[in-house]
Scaffold this motif. Structure first.
Motif, mmCIF file in Angstrom:
data_model
loop_
_atom_site.group_PDB
_atom_site.id
_atom_site.type_symbol
_atom_site.label_atom_id
_atom_site.label_comp_id
_atom_site.label_asym_id
_atom_site.label_seq_id
_atom_site.Cartn_x
_atom_site.Cartn_y
_atom_site.Cartn_z
ATOM 1 N N ASN A 122 0.865 -1.179 0.000
ATOM 2 C CA ASN A 122 0.000 0.000 0.000
ATOM 3 C C ASN A 122 0.903 1.231 0.000
ATOM 4 O O ASN A 122 1.906 1.263 0.714
ATOM 5 N N GLY A 123 0.588 2.221 -0.816
ATOM 6 C CA GLY A 123 1.368 3.445 -0.882
ATOM 7 C C GLY A 123 2.580 3.381 -1.799
ATOM 8 O O GLY A 123 3.374 4.321 -1.838
ATOM 9 N N TRP A 124 2.747 2.315 -2.571
ATOM 10 C CA TRP A 124 3.891 2.193 -3.494
ATOM 11 C C TRP A 124 3.827 3.301 -4.547
ATOM 12 O O TRP A 124 2.780 3.862 -4.830
ATOM 13 N N SER A 125 4.960 3.618 -5.148
ATOM 14 C CA SER A 125 5.017 4.668 -6.161
ATOM 15 C C SER A 125 4.628 4.095 -7.524
ATOM 16 O O SER A 125 5.388 3.351 -8.136
ATOM 17 N N GLN A 126 3.458 4.475 -7.982
ATOM 18 C CA GLN A 126 2.946 3.986 -9.261
ATOM 19 C C GLN A 126 3.669 4.582 -10.458
ATOM 20 O O GLN A 126 3.490 4.120 -11.575
ATOM 21 N N ASN A 127 4.466 5.607 -10.241
ATOM 22 C CA ASN A 127 5.142 6.271 -11.358
ATOM 23 C C ASN A 127 6.609 5.896 -11.480
ATOM 24 O O ASN A 127 7.316 6.447 -12.312
ATOM 25 N N SER A 128 7.072 4.968 -10.638
ATOM 26 C CA SER A 128 8.462 4.535 -10.692
ATOM 27 C C SER A 128 8.519 3.077 -11.110
ATOM 28 O O SER A 128 7.611 2.303 -10.791
ATOM 29 N N PRO A 129 9.582 2.684 -11.806
ATOM 30 C CA PRO A 129 9.718 1.261 -12.165
ATOM 31 C C PRO A 129 9.660 0.381 -10.914
ATOM 32 O O PRO A 129 10.045 0.800 -9.817
ATOM 33 N N LEU A 130 9.170 -0.838 -11.079
ATOM 34 C CA LEU A 130 8.975 -1.756 -9.968
ATOM 35 C C LEU A 130 10.295 -2.154 -9.317
ATOM 36 O O LEU A 130 11.250 -2.532 -9.994
ATOM 37 N N THR A 131 10.325 -2.059 -7.987
ATOM 38 C CA THR A 131 11.500 -2.450 -7.205
ATOM 39 C C THR A 131 11.060 -3.396 -6.092
ATOM 40 O O THR A 131 9.864 -3.486 -5.763
ATOM 41 N N ARG A 132 12.024 -4.046 -5.486
ATOM 42 C CA ARG A 132 11.731 -4.906 -4.343
ATOM 43 C C ARG A 132 11.139 -4.090 -3.197
ATOM 44 O O ARG A 132 10.283 -4.561 -2.458
ATOM 45 N N GLY A 133 11.605 -2.852 -3.049
ATOM 46 C CA GLY A 133 11.087 -1.986 -2.001
ATOM 47 C C GLY A 133 9.617 -1.654 -2.162
ATOM 48 O O GLY A 133 8.944 -1.317 -1.191
ATOM 49 N N ALA A 134 9.095 -1.760 -3.374
ATOM 50 C CA ALA A 134 7.683 -1.485 -3.636
ATOM 51 C C ALA A 134 6.801 -2.711 -3.412
ATOM 52 O O ALA A 134 5.581 -2.598 -3.347
ATOM 53 N N LEU A 135 7.429 -3.885 -3.298
ATOM 54 C CA LEU A 135 6.685 -5.144 -3.188
ATOM 55 C C LEU A 135 6.669 -5.699 -1.773
ATOM 56 O O LEU A 135 7.628 -5.513 -1.015
ATOM 57 N N GLU A 136 5.604 -6.406 -1.448
ATOM 58 C CA GLU A 136 5.609 -7.250 -0.265
ATOM 59 C C GLU A 136 6.420 -8.473 -0.678
ATOM 60 O O GLU A 136 6.034 -9.191 -1.606
ATOM 61 N N LEU A 137 7.555 -8.691 -0.050
ATOM 62 C CA LEU A 137 8.499 -9.699 -0.524
ATOM 63 C C LEU A 137 8.175 -11.132 -0.111
ATOM 64 O O LEU A 137 8.842 -12.069 -0.557
ATOM 65 N N THR A 138 7.150 -11.306 0.688
ATOM 66 C CA THR A 138 6.648 -12.652 0.952
ATOM 67 C C THR A 138 5.494 -12.873 -0.019
ATOM 68 O O THR A 138 4.541 -12.081 -0.033
ATOM 69 N N PRO A 139 5.567 -13.909 -0.858
ATOM 70 C CA PRO A 139 4.468 -14.122 -1.811
ATOM 71 C C PRO A 139 3.141 -14.333 -1.075
ATOM 72 O O PRO A 139 3.110 -14.991 -0.032
ATOM 73 N N PHE A 140 2.080 -13.754 -1.615
ATOM 74 C CA PHE A 140 0.771 -13.975 -1.005
ATOM 75 C C PHE A 140 0.207 -15.325 -1.429
ATOM 76 O O PHE A 140 -0.728 -15.841 -0.826
ATOM 77 N N LEU A 141 0.811 -15.927 -2.472
ATOM 78 C CA LEU A 141 0.406 -17.260 -2.914
ATOM 79 C C LEU A 141 1.616 -17.955 -3.521
ATOM 80 O O LEU A 141 2.320 -17.374 -4.352
ATOM 81 N N THR A 142 1.871 -19.173 -3.074
ATOM 82 C CA THR A 142 2.893 -20.028 -3.671
ATOM 83 C C THR A 142 2.227 -21.345 -4.022
ATOM 84 O O THR A 142 1.565 -21.956 -3.170
ATOM 85 N N VAL A 143 2.393 -21.763 -5.277
ATOM 86 C CA VAL A 143 1.811 -23.018 -5.738
ATOM 87 C C VAL A 143 2.959 -23.940 -6.142
ATOM 88 O O VAL A 143 3.552 -23.765 -7.214
ATOM 89 N N PRO A 144 3.316 -24.917 -5.285
ATOM 90 C CA PRO A 144 4.358 -25.869 -5.661
ATOM 91 C C PRO A 144 3.891 -26.694 -6.863
ATOM 92 O O PRO A 144 2.699 -26.986 -7.007
ATOM 93 N N TYR A 145 4.834 -27.064 -7.721
ATOM 94 C CA TYR A 145 4.477 -27.850 -8.900
ATOM 95 C C TYR A 145 5.656 -28.735 -9.258
ATOM 96 O O TYR A 145 6.790 -28.280 -9.289
ATOM 97 N N SER A 146 5.368 -29.971 -9.522
ATOM 98 C CA SER A 146 6.410 -30.906 -9.900
ATOM 99 C C SER A 146 6.094 -31.454 -11.280
ATOM 100 O O SER A 146 5.011 -31.988 -11.503
#
Length: 190
Positions: A122-146
């Motif tokens: 929330n509050g990320w800068s929509q006008n700047s290229p995407l960075t790790r600082g703009a993201l929640e670095l824990t995935p909200f969904l992980t789907v393992p696949y083999s």
């Protein structure tokens, strides 16, 4: 002599054109790469012919593409994907906290480790290229696949709660038998 010339021509062609054996993109939420293919008027450059080719080093968020180049996976020919365009990218409308079905399409498949989904803070800068600082670095969904996924795959998961307005979902398809992953950025509105 003709055989040598044909061989030299084939070698030149094979070393100057990137080889694409297996790639994919997200259809839900529709990624920037897929929007570029579907709407050439977006003037996205080469990605309009290769929405399946946004491939870069795996290991996100500790590894992977550099900050500011995440949406292009660091591929210079796809740099238009990193341009926020002052918020003019088409958006997917989603409901915060709802169950959502994520969909990928593959032009061919790779042996897969997992699919991971990240979202902007929330509050990320929509006008700047995407960075790790703009993201929640824990995935909200992980789907393992083999194994190797079919041409089309869907999996459901819960979208993060407490999101309003414009955000970006970063979808990462991690390949098991190479050092790479595929990156897809989708602009969304809650």
């Amino acid at each position: 002599m003709a055989g040598v010339a044909v061989g030299a021509l084939a070698l030149t062609f094979s070393t100057s054109v990137p080889m694409a054996s297996a790639h994919g993109w997200t259809n839900a939420p529709i990624s920037r790469a897929k929007h570029c293919q579907a709407t050439p008027s977006l003037n996205c450059g080469n990605i309009q012919w290769e929405p399946q080719s946004v491939e870069g080093p795996k290991g996100f968020p500790n590894g992977g593409p550099a900050d500011g180049k995440i949406c292009s996976a660091g591929i210079g020919a796809f740099a238009q994907l990193d341009d926020q365009r002052n918020g003019s990218w088409p958006t997917n409308w989603l409901s915060s906290g709802a169950t959502y079905t994520f969909k990928w399409h593959f032009t061919a498949s790779h042996s897969t480790t997992d699919f991971r989904y990240y979202i902007t803070k929330n509050g990320w800068s929509q006008n700047s290229p995407l960075t790790r600082g703009a993201l929640e670095l824990t995935p909200f969904l992980t789907v393992p696949y083999s194994g190797r996924p079919p041409a089309d795959i869907a999996h459901s998961g819960k979208l993060p709660s407490g999101k309003t307005g414009r955000h970006m979902i970063l979808s990462v398809w991690t390949i098991a038998d190479t050092g790479n992953a595929f990156y897809q950025c989708s602009d969304v509105n809650f």
